[in-house]
Write a protein that holds these residues in place. Structure first.
Motif, PDB file in Angstrom:
ATOM      1  N   GLN A   1       0.859  -1.185   0.000  1.00  6.28           N
ATOM      2  CA  GLN A   1       0.000   0.000   0.000  1.00  6.28           C
ATOM      3  C   GLN A   1       0.894   1.235   0.000  1.00  6.28           C
ATOM      4  O   GLN A   1       1.844   1.315   0.778  1.00  6.28           O
ATOM      5  CB  GLN A   1      -0.910   0.011   1.224  1.00  6.28           C
ATOM      6  CG  GLN A   1      -1.960   1.118   1.214  1.00  6.28           C
ATOM      7  CD  GLN A   1      -2.861   1.045   2.435  1.00  6.28           C
ATOM      8  OE1 GLN A   1      -2.406   1.215   3.558  1.00  6.28           O
ATOM      9  NE2 GLN A   1      -4.148   0.781   2.209  1.00  6.28           N
TER      10      GLN A   1
ATOM     11  N   SER B   1       1.414   5.481   0.089  1.00  8.63           N
ATOM     12  CA  SER B   1       0.878   6.782   0.468  1.00  8.63           C
ATOM     13  C   SER B   1       1.480   7.845  -0.450  1.00  8.63           C
ATOM     14  O   SER B   1       2.693   7.893  -0.637  1.00  8.63           O
ATOM     15  CB  SER B   1       1.226   7.097   1.929  1.00  8.63           C
ATOM     16  OG  SER B   1       0.779   8.391   2.283  1.00  8.63           O
ATOM     17  N   ASN B   2       0.634   8.676  -1.034  1.00  9.58           N
ATOM     18  CA  ASN B   2       1.084   9.711  -1.970  1.00  9.58           C
ATOM     19  C   ASN B   2       0.520  11.073  -1.560  1.00  9.58           C
ATOM     20  O   ASN B   2      -0.575  11.451  -1.969  1.00  9.58           O
ATOM     21  CB  ASN B   2       0.640   9.360  -3.400  1.00  9.58           C
ATOM     22  CG  ASN B   2       0.998  10.463  -4.401  1.00  9.58           C
ATOM     23  OD1 ASN B   2       1.845  11.304  -4.133  1.00  9.58           O
ATOM     24  ND2 ASN B   2       0.347  10.457  -5.550  1.00  9.58           N
TER      25      ASN B   2
ATOM     26  N   SER C   1      -0.951  12.773  -9.471  1.00  9.84           N
ATOM     27  CA  SER C   1      -1.547  11.451  -9.629  1.00  9.84           C
ATOM     28  C   SER C   1      -0.909  10.801 -10.844  1.00  9.84           C
ATOM     29  O   SER C   1      -0.842  11.414 -11.915  1.00  9.84           O
ATOM     30  CB  SER C   1      -3.062  11.545  -9.827  1.00  9.84           C
ATOM     31  OG  SER C   1      -3.705  11.930  -8.645  1.00  9.84           O
TER      32      SER C   1
ATOM     33  N   SER D   1      -1.194   7.927 -13.382  1.00  7.50           N
ATOM     34  CA  SER D   1      -2.040   6.877 -13.946  1.00  7.50           C
ATOM     35  C   SER D   1      -1.247   6.044 -14.947  1.00  7.50           C
ATOM     36  O   SER D   1      -0.246   6.499 -15.508  1.00  7.50           O
ATOM     37  CB  SER D   1      -3.270   7.490 -14.628  1.00  7.50           C
ATOM     38  OG  SER D   1      -2.899   8.171 -15.802  1.00  7.50           O
TER      39      SER D   1
ATOM     40  N   THR E   1       5.093  -5.096 -10.174  1.00 14.42           N
ATOM     41  CA  THR E   1       3.699  -4.730  -9.931  1.00 14.42           C
ATOM     42  C   THR E   1       2.809  -5.379 -10.988  1.00 14.42           C
ATOM     43  O   THR E   1       3.281  -5.753 -12.064  1.00 14.42           O
ATOM     44  CB  THR E   1       3.524  -3.204  -9.989  1.00 14.42           C
ATOM     45  OG1 THR E   1       3.864  -2.753 -11.315  1.00 14.42           O
ATOM     46  CG2 THR E   1       4.410  -2.500  -8.982  1.00 14.42           C
TER      47      THR E   1
ATOM     48  N   TYR F   1      -1.208   1.865 -10.786  1.00 12.36           N
ATOM     49  CA  TYR F   1      -1.235   3.330 -10.780  1.00 12.36           C
ATOM     50  C   TYR F   1      -1.072   3.821  -9.351  1.00 12.36           C
ATOM     51  O   TYR F   1      -1.240   3.055  -8.378  1.00 12.36           O
ATOM     52  CB  TYR F   1      -2.551   3.858 -11.364  1.00 12.36           C
ATOM     53  CG  TYR F   1      -3.771   3.519 -10.535  1.00 12.36           C
ATOM     54  CD1 TYR F   1      -4.215   4.369  -9.519  1.00 12.36           C
ATOM     55  CD2 TYR F   1      -4.478   2.329 -10.760  1.00 12.36           C
ATOM     56  CE1 TYR F   1      -5.325   4.036  -8.747  1.00 12.36           C
ATOM     57  CE2 TYR F   1      -5.584   1.997  -9.997  1.00 12.36           C
ATOM     58  CZ  TYR F   1      -6.001   2.861  -8.987  1.00 12.36           C
ATOM     59  OH  TYR F   1      -7.088   2.529  -8.211  1.00 12.36           O
ATOM     60  N   VAL F   2      -0.719   5.097  -9.202  1.00 11.28           N
ATOM     61  CA  VAL F   2      -0.593   5.715  -7.883  1.00 11.28           C
ATOM     62  C   VAL F   2      -1.372   7.019  -7.893  1.00 11.28           C
ATOM     63  O   VAL F   2      -0.935   8.007  -8.495  1.00 11.28           O
ATOM     64  CB  VAL F   2       0.881   5.982  -7.505  1.00 11.28           C
ATOM     65  CG1 VAL F   2       0.958   6.682  -6.144  1.00 11.28           C
ATOM     66  CG2 VAL F   2       1.677   4.680  -7.472  1.00 11.28           C
ATOM     67  N   ALA F   3      -2.538   7.021  -7.261  1.00 19.06           N
ATOM     68  CA  ALA F   3      -3.335   8.239  -7.140  1.00 19.06           C
ATOM     69  C   ALA F   3      -2.890   9.013  -5.907  1.00 19.06           C
ATOM     70  O   ALA F   3      -2.054   8.555  -5.122  1.00 19.06           O
ATOM     71  CB  ALA F   3      -4.816   7.884  -7.046  1.00 19.06           C
TER      72      ALA F   3
ATOM     73  N   THR G   1      -3.985   7.580  -0.146  1.00 21.52           N
ATOM     74  CA  THR G   1      -3.555   6.213   0.159  1.00 21.52           C
ATOM     75  C   THR G   1      -4.128   5.245  -0.863  1.00 21.52           C
ATOM     76  O   THR G   1      -5.329   5.247  -1.130  1.00 21.52           O
ATOM     77  CB  THR G   1      -4.015   5.799   1.572  1.00 21.52           C
ATOM     78  OG1 THR G   1      -3.475   6.733   2.520  1.00 21.52           O
ATOM     79  CG2 THR G   1      -3.527   4.403   1.910  1.00 21.52           C
ATOM     80  N   SER G   2      -3.271   4.425  -1.425  1.00 24.65           N
ATOM     81  CA  SER G   2      -3.680   3.511  -2.505  1.00 24.65           C
ATOM     82  C   SER G   2      -4.419   2.306  -1.943  1.00 24.65           C
ATOM     83  O   SER G   2      -4.359   2.007  -0.740  1.00 24.65           O
ATOM     84  CB  SER G   2      -2.442   3.037  -3.274  1.00 24.65           C
ATOM     85  OG  SER G   2      -1.758   2.029  -2.538  1.00 24.65           O
TER      86      SER G   2
ATOM     87  N   TRP H   1      -2.071  -3.481  -3.282  1.00 28.11           N
ATOM     88  CA  TRP H   1      -1.678  -4.047  -4.570  1.00 28.11           C
ATOM     89  C   TRP H   1      -0.942  -5.359  -4.358  1.00 28.11           C
ATOM     90  O   TRP H   1      -0.060  -5.458  -3.501  1.00 28.11           O
ATOM     91  CB  TRP H   1      -0.757  -3.085  -5.320  1.00 28.11           C
ATOM     92  CG  TRP H   1      -1.431  -1.879  -5.875  1.00 28.11           C
ATOM     93  CD1 TRP H   1      -1.485  -0.631  -5.320  1.00 28.11           C
ATOM     94  CD2 TRP H   1      -2.144  -1.792  -7.113  1.00 28.11           C
ATOM     95  NE1 TRP H   1      -2.187   0.228  -6.121  1.00 28.11           N
ATOM     96  CE2 TRP H   1      -2.609  -0.455  -7.231  1.00 28.11           C
ATOM     97  CE3 TRP H   1      -2.446  -2.702  -8.126  1.00 28.11           C
ATOM     98  CZ2 TRP H   1      -3.341  -0.016  -8.330  1.00 28.11           C
ATOM     99  CZ3 TRP H   1      -3.181  -2.266  -9.226  1.00 28.11           C
ATOM    100  CH2 TRP H   1      -3.618  -0.951  -9.312  1.00 28.11           C
TER     101      TRP H   1
END
Length: 377
Positions: free
Chosen positions: A258, A260-261, A266, A268, A297, A302-304, A307-308, A311
């Motif tokens: 998981q 954190s961003n 973002s 995609s 992965t 993707y990373v928005a 918090t994702s 994955w």
């Protein structure tokens, strides 16, 4: 490079993002002046002289004032592989499509205004990164508006780009300098002129070229993209299509990650990222960490912002021969089991070896982020 910096200096790349709040007199001055010019043009005063006065003498200062006093706040920058990714690969270019969610506070004017399409020169720490080619932006008739700016960023200096990626990945806050020569279109009847119906019918559309755009934009960094790992599993390498495990095959690794961003970005369609996981460097002994797992992965990764979701990450045990000689697999797993028995989390370093998308590959290759290994399952 010096020529490019000189050109950006001529554009006036100065910190104009935060402009002091204007008094009601300042807010009314330019609309009243524009109203006077429009009224003169509507009355037929001077014919061609009035048109020349409105555009050349008054129109450009008004357009420049609109741009200079626009207060910009960036909420989110969404990145996606450029629609012409195949062409850029053949041309040896790096490009990414950008959709920028922002708020703009614009001074009030008697007619609506549109910022023309532009090639925005992007600088970071005094280094030219590339050019963001944007579509027109409707600024309305004044006040605070929420807008989406769309465009494509083409990287022109890969070293400066990598320096910017470091700021995005590890920084807390950073800034970009943005500059261009563009145009402002002042629109009349066809786009909601704010004057009387009779006057609006005479206004039409004025396009004011050669307007200087120069801003400093403040953005949030990702603070290392903090990663949380869970459900770390070790088992035999599965066979194809559910077949029994393969004898003598490498040990198979599965875990959940998981991310954190907290940044302004973002990301995609990152798709597949190849990762090497190392044990952390021992600061007391000065011994570098051991690379022990190679994972990737899943497709569509993707990373928005924020918090994702969790994955699934999978791969295999992969310790280089040199490190096998120094540590051996058994001593490495003894360390992991000792950590497991203590019910603590083992510090790790995750190094990105590459990405399946060209732009992201240039961005992430060689980056390392911190994570922690949960107890074995």
């Amino acid at each position: 490079m010096e020529t490019r910096h000189a050109a950006l200096g001529a554009l006036g790349a100065s910190p104009l993002l935060v402009v002091p709040r204007r008094s009601w007199r300042q807010r009314l001055l330019w609309p009243l002046l524009l109203f006077g010019v429009v009224a003169l043009a509507a009355s037929g005063w001077g014919g061609q002289q009035a048109a020349a006065l409105s555009i050349e003498v008054v129109g450009r200062p008004i357009a420049q004032k609109i741009v200079d006093h626009a207060e910009v706040e960036i909420h989110e920058v969404r990145l996606a592989p450029a629609s012409w990714e195949g062409l850029q690969a053949r041309a040896g270019m790096l490009a990414v499509d950008c959709s920028i969610d922002m708020s703009v506070d614009v001074i009030y004017t008697a007619v609506r205004s549109t910022l023309g399409s532009a090639d925005l020169h992007i600088e970071h720490d005094g280094r030219h990164v590339g050019v963001l080619s944007t579509l027109p932006l409707n600024l309305g008739g004044g006040g605070s508006v929420r807008l989406a700016m769309a465009g494509t960023l083409v990287v022109e200096d890969e070293e400066a780009f990598r320096h910017l990626v470091q700021a995005v990945t590890y920084g807390d806050r950073f800034s970009l300098q943005v500059a261009a020569m563009t145009s402002v279109v002042l629109r009349g009847k066809e786009n909601g002129c704010l004057l009387s119906k009779g006057t609006c019918a005479t206004v039409g559309t004025w396009k004011i070229p050669n307007v200087r755009f120069a801003k400093t934009v403040n953005l949030l960094g990702a603070r290392g993209f903090p990663v949380t790992l869970q459900e770390f599993r070790v088992r035999d390498m599965p066979g194809e299509g559910g077949a029994p495990p393969i004898p003598g095959a490498p040990i198979f690794i599965e875990l959940q990650a998981q991310i954190s961003n907290p940044s302004s970005f973002s990301l995609s369609s990152l798709d597949v990222i190849d990762l090497d996981i190392h044990t952390d460097r021992n600061e007391q002994t000065g011994v570098d960490g051991v690379r022990f797992v190679a994972v990737r992965t899943p497709p569509g990764f993707y990373v928005a912002r924020g918090t994702s979701p969790w994955w699934p990450i999978s791969g295999k045990l992969e310790v280089p021969p040199r490190e096998l000689d120094m540590y051996s697999v058994s001593s490495l797993f003894a360390r992991l089991l000792k950590h497991d028995a203590s019910d603590s989390r083992l510090g790790l370093s995750v190094e990105m070896r590459g990405d399946s998308r060209r732009f992201y590959d240039a961005a992430v290759r060689g980056l390392a982020i911190s994570a922690a290994l949960p107890p074995l399952q």
